[in-house]
Design a protein around this motif. Structure first.
Motif, PDB file in Angstrom:
ATOM      1  N   ALA A 170       0.853  -1.191   0.000  1.00 23.00           N
ATOM      2  CA  ALA A 170       0.000   0.000   0.000  1.00 23.00           C
ATOM      3  C   ALA A 170       0.883   1.233   0.000  1.00 23.00           C
ATOM      4  N   SER A 209      -1.742   5.045  -3.930  1.00 22.72           N
ATOM      5  CA  SER A 209      -2.390   3.899  -4.594  1.00 22.72           C
ATOM      6  C   SER A 209      -3.697   4.325  -5.259  1.00 22.72           C
ATOM      7  N   PRO A 216       3.187  -0.004  -5.767  1.00 22.85           N
ATOM      8  CA  PRO A 216       2.200   0.403  -4.760  1.00 22.85           C
ATOM      9  C   PRO A 216       1.538   1.745  -5.059  1.00 22.85           C
ATOM     10  N   SER A 217       2.159   2.563  -5.913  1.00 22.73           N
ATOM     11  CA  SER A 217       1.501   3.820  -6.268  1.00 22.73           C
ATOM     12  C   SER A 217       0.342   3.574  -7.230  1.00 22.73           C
ATOM     13  N   ALA A 221      -2.864  -0.997  -4.293  1.00 24.80           N
ATOM     14  CA  ALA A 221      -2.783  -1.447  -2.904  1.00 24.80           C
ATOM     15  C   ALA A 221      -3.362  -2.856  -2.888  1.00 24.80           C
ATOM     16  N   LEU A 266      -4.857   6.021   2.331  1.00 23.15           N
ATOM     17  CA  LEU A 266      -4.837   5.926   0.861  1.00 23.15           C
ATOM     18  C   LEU A 266      -5.804   6.963   0.302  1.00 23.15           C
TER      19      LEU A 266
END
Length: 195
Positions: free
Chosen positions: A32, A36, A78-79, A82, A117
């Motif tokens: 994560a 995300s 992870p960007s 997630a 997030l």
């Protein structure tokens, strides 16, 4: 300075409820980042994923990436994604397949992580455990009906069957999944990942 996501991971590892996993040398299997775009909420890591520490590091993951229309590089960024199973540790073996995820794990840890997030555009709910938790009263009586009614949950949520090779019979009995659902899924994923 420690980020909140790093702090959460440390808290998770130190939680007495996860001491059994630490004794086995297990690390939590998830990914994560604050940036995300898509959240994948599945079941629990399998033995192979637990060993490697990489979510969906198995034939299910290969199939899932094909369903999503993404590369390994995109999936493990992870960007972009997630990946939050309903339990971050391999639960062990049952008579048929793996044991279910612990019922209280997601309730304790998911809200803290999801609160960090800030750019989730699409949530994929893979399997009945995540669908029951996140759809609550909106889930249909069966997983098949929930997945078939995917349009009821768009554009924020898309329910999916688990991509496990063990589900090949389900997929052969439900050809509409490939012909109807997957094109919509790929389109939703592409839109969520676009700038």
């Amino acid at each position: 300075m420690t980020s909140e996501l790093t702090r959460i991971r440390l808290d998770l590892v130190d939680d007495p409820a996860n001491a059994w996993a630490a004794e086995l040398g297990y690390q939590p299997v998830y990914q994560a980042a604050a940036a995300s775009r898509i959240a994948i909420i599945g079941q629990a890591p399998g033995k192979r994923a637990q060993r490697s520490g990489v979510p969906f590091d198995d034939p299910s993951g290969v199939k899932l990436r094909d369903w999503l229309g993404v590369t390994d590089e995109q999936f493990y960024d992870p960007s972009r994604f997630a990946i939050l199973p309903m339990d971050f540790y391999y639960p062990g073996k049952a008579a048929n397949g793996d044991l279910p995820p612990r019922p209280d794990f997601a309730e304790k840890w998911h809200p803290r992580i999801l609160a960090e997030l800030n750019d989730i555009r699409l949530t994929l709910l893979i399997g009945s455990y995540s669908q029951k938790r996140y759809l609550k009263g909106r889930a249909k009586p069966s997983l098949t009906e929930t997945v078939r009614s995917y349009q009821d949950y768009l554009p924020e949520i898309m329910p999916l069957v688990h991509p496990s090779p063990m589900n090949f019979r389900w997929q052969s009995r439900n050809p509409w999944f490939v012909s109807e659902v997957l094109p919509v899924l790929r389109d939703m994923v592409a839109k969520a990942l676009s700038p």
